[in-house]
Design an enzyme around this catalytic site. Structure first.
Site, PDB file in Angstrom:
ATOM      1  N   SER A 252      95.057 -66.865  35.909  1.00 56.79           N
ATOM      2  CA  SER A 252      95.595 -66.939  37.274  1.00 56.79           C
ATOM      3  C   SER A 252      96.753 -67.926  37.366  1.00 56.79           C
ATOM      4  CB  SER A 252      94.485 -67.311  38.251  1.00 56.79           C
ATOM      5  OG  SER A 252      93.529 -66.275  38.303  1.00 56.79           O
TER       6      SER A 252
ATOM      7  N   VAL B 152      88.912 -69.344  31.263  1.00 61.86           N
ATOM      8  CA  VAL B 152      89.836 -68.260  30.892  1.00 61.86           C
ATOM      9  C   VAL B 152      90.479 -67.651  32.134  1.00 61.86           C
ATOM     10  CG1 VAL B 152      90.035 -66.026  29.731  1.00 61.86           C
ATOM     11  CG2 VAL B 152      88.600 -67.806  28.740  1.00 61.86           C
ATOM     12  N   CYS B 153      89.696 -67.446  33.180  1.00 63.74           N
ATOM     13  CA  CYS B 153      90.232 -66.864  34.408  1.00 63.74           C
ATOM     14  C   CYS B 153      91.213 -67.808  35.103  1.00 63.74           C
ATOM     15  CB  CYS B 153      89.097 -66.491  35.359  1.00 63.74           C
ATOM     16  SG  CYS B 153      88.008 -65.225  34.698  1.00 63.74           S
ATOM     17  N   THR B 154      90.935 -69.095  35.047  1.00 61.39           N
ATOM     18  CA  THR B 154      91.853 -70.077  35.624  1.00 61.39           C
ATOM     19  C   THR B 154      93.172 -70.062  34.858  1.00 61.39           C
ATOM     20  OG1 THR B 154      90.037 -71.459  36.396  1.00 61.39           O
ATOM     21  CG2 THR B 154      92.186 -72.525  36.134  1.00 61.39           C
TER      22      THR B 154
END
Length: 154
Positions: free
Chosen positions: A52, A47-49
């Protein structure tokens, strides 16, 4: 823990980026430059990738609107360097090892560190807040809309 709202003065911060350089809110206020400060739980998590990379893909639009994007997580400099290199992220990532910035901005999570985005105008006033641990990209377009509105203000 702080409960910040739109219209509040953004807390001043000082943190190291992935290159070991000190980054402060003051330097952006001195340049009269708004910022999008986004807190995310973990480098390289799915999710963070996605979040970003979405900021990366729209980064030029933020720059054209006069804003800078800054990511913050508790990951260390080496993790950030690898993350930036692997995904060609054009913006800086700040290391918040002891969650000092997260606490200052009232970012918390239940099982994971929180995911929260602050749009801070050129005077250091919070112009927008998006809070959502599982929402990785929906706030990015909204953040851009707020930045574009700020650009029109004198």
């Amino acid at each position: 823990m702080t409960k910040l709202k739109v219209g509040n003065v953004a807390p001043d911060f000082e943190a190291k980026n992935y290159l070991g350089q000190t980054v402060t809110l003051k330097e952006f206020k001195e340049k009269s430059q708004p910022i999008v400060l986004y807190f995310y739980p973990k480098d390289n998590s799915p999710v963070c990738t996605k979040e970003s990379c979405e900021f990366r893909d729209k980064y030029q639009k933020f720059i054209e609107a006069g804003a800078e994007v800054i990511g913050v997580s508790s990951d260390g400099e080496d993790s950030h360097k690898s993350f930036v290199s692997k995904y060609s992220l054009p913006f800086t990532l700040l290391t918040d090892k002891h969650s000092k910035l997260a606490k200052l901005y009232g970012v918390n999570g239940i099982l994971l560190p929180g995911r929260k985005t602050f749009i801070i105008d050129k005077h250091g006033i919070i112009a927008g807040i998006h809070d959502g641990l599982l929402s990785s990209t929906s706030h990015i377009d909204e953040s851009l809309k707020i930045i574009e509105k700020l650009k029109l203000q004198i």
